[in-house]
Every structure is written in C-alpha cells, then in structure tokens.
Design an enzyme around this catalytic site. Sequence first.
Site, PDB file in Angstrom:
ATOM      1  N   SER A 156      42.270  29.992  35.096  1.00 19.78           N
ATOM      2  CA  SER A 156      42.840  31.191  34.458  1.00 19.78           C
ATOM      3  C   SER A 156      43.950  30.742  33.523  1.00 19.78           C
ATOM      4  CB  SER A 156      43.431  32.119  35.517  1.00 19.78           C
ATOM      5  OG  SER A 156      44.208  33.130  34.897  1.00 19.78           O
ATOM      6  N   TYR A 169      49.096  32.752  42.629  1.00 18.66           N
ATOM      7  CA  TYR A 169      47.784  32.774  41.959  1.00 18.66           C
ATOM      8  C   TYR A 169      47.784  31.772  40.803  1.00 18.66           C
ATOM      9  CZ  TYR A 169      43.852  34.584  39.196  1.00 18.66           C
ATOM     10  OH  TYR A 169      42.688  34.701  38.471  1.00 18.66           O
TER      11      TYR A 169
HETATM   12  N1  LIG Z   1      39.051  39.130  35.909  1.00 19.92           N
HETATM   13  C1  LIG Z   1      40.071  38.472  35.376  1.00 19.92           C
HETATM   14  O1  LIG Z   1      40.924  39.039  34.678  1.00 19.92           O
HETATM   15  C2  LIG Z   1      40.187  36.992  35.619  1.00 19.92           C
HETATM   16  C3  LIG Z   1      41.041  36.244  34.790  1.00 19.92           C
HETATM   17  C4  LIG Z   1      41.177  34.888  35.001  1.00 19.92           C
HETATM   18  C5  LIG Z   1      40.440  34.276  36.003  1.00 19.92           C
HETATM   19  N2  LIG Z   1      39.623  35.020  36.822  1.00 19.92           N
HETATM   20  C6  LIG Z   1      38.911  34.329  37.892  1.00 19.92           C
HETATM   21  O2  LIG Z   1      37.537  34.628  37.823  1.00 19.92           O
HETATM   22  C7  LIG Z   1      36.953  34.416  39.106  1.00 19.92           C
HETATM   23  C8  LIG Z   1      36.023  35.579  39.417  1.00 19.92           C
HETATM   24  O3  LIG Z   1      36.788  36.756  39.572  1.00 19.92           O
HETATM   25  P1  LIG Z   1      36.356  38.157  38.978  1.00 19.92           P
HETATM   26  O4  LIG Z   1      37.325  38.497  37.921  1.00 19.92           O
HETATM   27  O5  LIG Z   1      34.923  38.150  38.651  1.00 19.92           O
HETATM   28  O6  LIG Z   1      36.700  39.112  40.206  1.00 19.92           O
HETATM   29  P2  LIG Z   1      35.793  39.864  41.261  1.00 19.92           P
HETATM   30  O7  LIG Z   1      34.859  40.791  40.595  1.00 19.92           O
HETATM   31  O8  LIG Z   1      36.767  40.400  42.266  1.00 19.92           O
HETATM   32  O9  LIG Z   1      34.926  38.702  41.895  1.00 19.92           O
HETATM   33  C9  LIG Z   1      35.404  37.837  42.880  1.00 19.92           C
HETATM   34  C10 LIG Z   1      34.213  37.242  43.591  1.00 19.92           C
HETATM   35  O10 LIG Z   1      34.688  36.350  44.604  1.00 19.92           O
HETATM   36  C11 LIG Z   1      34.083  36.703  45.838  1.00 19.92           C
HETATM   37  N3  LIG Z   1      34.987  36.436  46.946  1.00 19.92           N
HETATM   38  C12 LIG Z   1      36.230  36.964  47.150  1.00 19.92           C
HETATM   39  N4  LIG Z   1      36.737  36.506  48.299  1.00 19.92           N
HETATM   40  C13 LIG Z   1      35.793  35.696  48.838  1.00 19.92           C
HETATM   41  C14 LIG Z   1      35.699  34.914  50.016  1.00 19.92           C
HETATM   42  N5  LIG Z   1      36.699  34.915  50.918  1.00 19.92           N
HETATM   43  N6  LIG Z   1      34.584  34.193  50.251  1.00 19.92           N
HETATM   44  C15 LIG Z   1      33.570  34.208  49.371  1.00 19.92           C
HETATM   45  N7  LIG Z   1      33.599  34.896  48.226  1.00 19.92           N
HETATM   46  C16 LIG Z   1      34.686  35.636  47.971  1.00 19.92           C
HETATM   47  C17 LIG Z   1      33.783  38.198  45.738  1.00 19.92           C
HETATM   48  O11 LIG Z   1      32.683  38.571  46.538  1.00 19.92           O
HETATM   49  P3  LIG Z   1      32.733  39.192  48.032  1.00 19.92           P
HETATM   50  O12 LIG Z   1      33.815  40.220  48.050  1.00 19.92           O
HETATM   51  O13 LIG Z   1      31.341  39.731  48.190  1.00 19.92           O
HETATM   52  O14 LIG Z   1      32.982  38.031  48.934  1.00 19.92           O
HETATM   53  C18 LIG Z   1      33.366  38.307  44.277  1.00 19.92           C
HETATM   54  O15 LIG Z   1      31.999  37.989  44.143  1.00 19.92           O
HETATM   55  C19 LIG Z   1      38.117  34.228  40.072  1.00 19.92           C
HETATM   56  O16 LIG Z   1      38.268  32.850  40.358  1.00 19.92           O
HETATM   57  C20 LIG Z   1      39.302  34.744  39.293  1.00 19.92           C
HETATM   58  O17 LIG Z   1      40.508  34.156  39.721  1.00 19.92           O
HETATM   59  C21 LIG Z   1      39.481  36.349  36.639  1.00 19.92           C
END
Ligand SMILES: NC(=O)c1ccc[n+]([C@@H]2O[C@H](COP(=O)([O-])OP(=O)(O)OC[C@H]3O[C@@H](n4cnc5c(N)ncnc54)[C@H](OP(=O)(O)O)[C@@H]3O)[C@@H](O)[C@H]2O)c1
Length: 279
Positions: A156, A169
């Site tokens: 990120s 984070y």
């Molecule tokens: N969205 C943003 O603004 C943003 C910005 C920078 C970086 N990111 C990064 O992008 C990545 C994906 O996030 P996202 O934005 O797509 O958010 P998201 O929609 O909340 O997706 C997170 C994913 O991680 C899984 N997860 C959460 N806790 C878990 C656990 N304990 N074990 C296994 N799986 C788990 C969730 O599935 P389940 O709940 O089914 O387990 C979900 O599939 C993350 O690493 C996040 O830090 C996001």
Amino acid sequence: MTTIINMDPAREESNPMAASPSVLITGASSGIGATYAERFARRGHDLVLVARDRARMEALATRLRQESGVAIDILQADLTQPGDLAAVETRLRDDARIGILVNNAGANVGGSFIEQATDDVARIVALNTTALLRLASAVAPRFARAGEGAIINIGSVVGLAPEFNATVYGATKAFVLFLSQGLSLELAPRGVYVQAVLPAATRTEIWERSGADINTLPAVMEVGELVDAALVGFDRREAVTIPPLHDAAQWEAYQAARQAMLPGFWQEHAAARYQTARS
Ligand SMILES: NC(=O)c1ccc[n+]([C@@H]2O[C@H](COP(=O)([O-])OP(=O)(O)OC[C@H]3O[C@@H](n4cnc5c(N)ncnc54)[C@H](OP(=O)(O)O)[C@@H]3O)[C@@H](O)[C@H]2O)c1
C-alpha cells in the site's frame, strides 16, 4: 477463454507450470483479490482461491468457471490461524501446477495506536506480514528450482506514509515493500519474478471493515482499474507498481536518494554532528 498452445510437450510434462500456471490468490472472496481472480481466469489460468468466506468464493468460482472455463479450487482458511496457514503453505509447496502466488489478503484496524486493542493490531500484523511471508517462503524455493514463477505482494502507499494516520497498517505495508524489493533482488537471477503492488484508496470492503467511511476520502480508484493497472506492471515485470502515482520520476528519485546513502553507511566513526568531546 484464452487458448494456450503448448509448443513443447516434453517440457510441459517435466514442468507442469510451463504453459499456463495456476494462480493461488489469498483474500480472493472480495475486492482486489476477487478482481485478480476474474482477470487471471479471463487470461485462461486455473485458480486456487483462499479466504475465510467459503460461500462467497463458491459463488465467484461458479461464475468464473462459466465465463472462462477454467478449473477453480477453493481453500477455506483463516490465515491468522497457524493450522489453516500451514495447509495453504503445504499446497504451495506441493502443487507444481501453481506458478503464481498473489499474496493479497490483508486488513486494517481503525483508530489511533493508543485506541487500538493490542490483540487487534497483532492480528493484522499476523495477516499482513507473517502469513504473506510464510506463503512466499513456502513457494519460493520451488519456483527457484524450476527457474520460473511469480509472487505478487499487495502492499500500500500507506507503507510510504507515516503521515496517513494508519501506523500499524502502514508498518505492515512497509514490510511488504521491503520484503518484495529484497526478494526481487534475490530471486530475479533465479528466474522468479517478484512484484510489489502499492494501491492507494481503492473502492473495496476494507474501509467499511475497519470502520472508515470511504465517502470522506478525497479520491478513490475503482477496483477494476487498480487491478488492470497492476497487471500492466506485472506484464512489464516491474518490481514495484504504484498505479495511482502519475509521476513515475518521483518514485525513481526516491529510490535514487535511498541508494545514494548506501555506500556512506560503512563507517568506523560517527558523523561529525554526533561527535562529542570524548570521541
Ligand atoms: N482497498 C484499498 O484502499 C487498499 C489500498 C491499499 C492496499 N490494499 C490492500 O489490498 C489487499 C486486499 O484488500 P481489499 O481492499 O480488496 O479489501 P477487502 O475487500 O476487505 O478484501 C480483503 C480480503 O482478505 C480476506 N481476509 C481478511 N482477513 C482474512 C483472514 N484472517 N484470513 C484469510 N483471508 C482474510 C477477505 O476475505 P474473508 O473475509 O472471506 O476471509 C477478503 O477476501 C489488502 O492487503 C489491503 O491491505 C487495499
């Protein structure tokens, strides 16, 4: 579905990932991970989806099998639980068809450091760093032996910005960037590609899950645009891909400034500004 023509059947037999490797994606039940799943399925890759919510992964898999004709396995796992994590590690070690790991699962926790519960911040460190590290460590030796394979680590821009009020984070994402850059240096000569992807605010559930209101942000990227841009970086074999950074020269200048310091770190004596009368 993309048709992959195998030009060398003997090579395919000895190396099952040669033609079109399977892709294991963590956090594939929603957001960025689910979008990677869709995009890699469209490219003709079989998938292994990993997350906690089996029902959501089943629904996604059913749709993608119909749309793209690829084979999709589901591994239900809470990556903060050592037993579940070990099962995913074993799959990565043993399944020679898997040639791409997308280390995407991640979470944030709201509030300032003194408001956050110790167990909550420890849990996001376990998910965002330990699980990501263990999965990379499980698969990298096999990739290096094969002389091919790719690891995509989702970091990120917060990992570059202590100013963004997400200290723990951001620290986990700084780990992801450093690990990816180091692994890239180690593994590129062995034929293994490592990419760090640094999104900024992207429209997914992560905001709601951590109690933040996405509507208060100055700008938000749609998840499809983010993943498509990250895949442009992937296809170019970029070590670090920052889709929202419009001026790439800023990143290059940042890296050059960091690298310029390195030779100066080897010193017998402290810098003049730290010299005391005794030294
Ligand atoms: N969205 C943003 O603004 C943003 C910005 C920078 C970086 N990111 C990064 O992008 C990545 C994906 O996030 P996202 O934005 O797509 O958010 P998201 O929609 O909340 O997706 C997170 C994913 O991680 C899984 N997860 C959460 N806790 C878990 C656990 N304990 N074990 C296994 N799986 C788990 C969730 O599935 P389940 O709940 O089914 O387990 C979900 O599939 C993350 O690493 C996040 O830090 C996001």
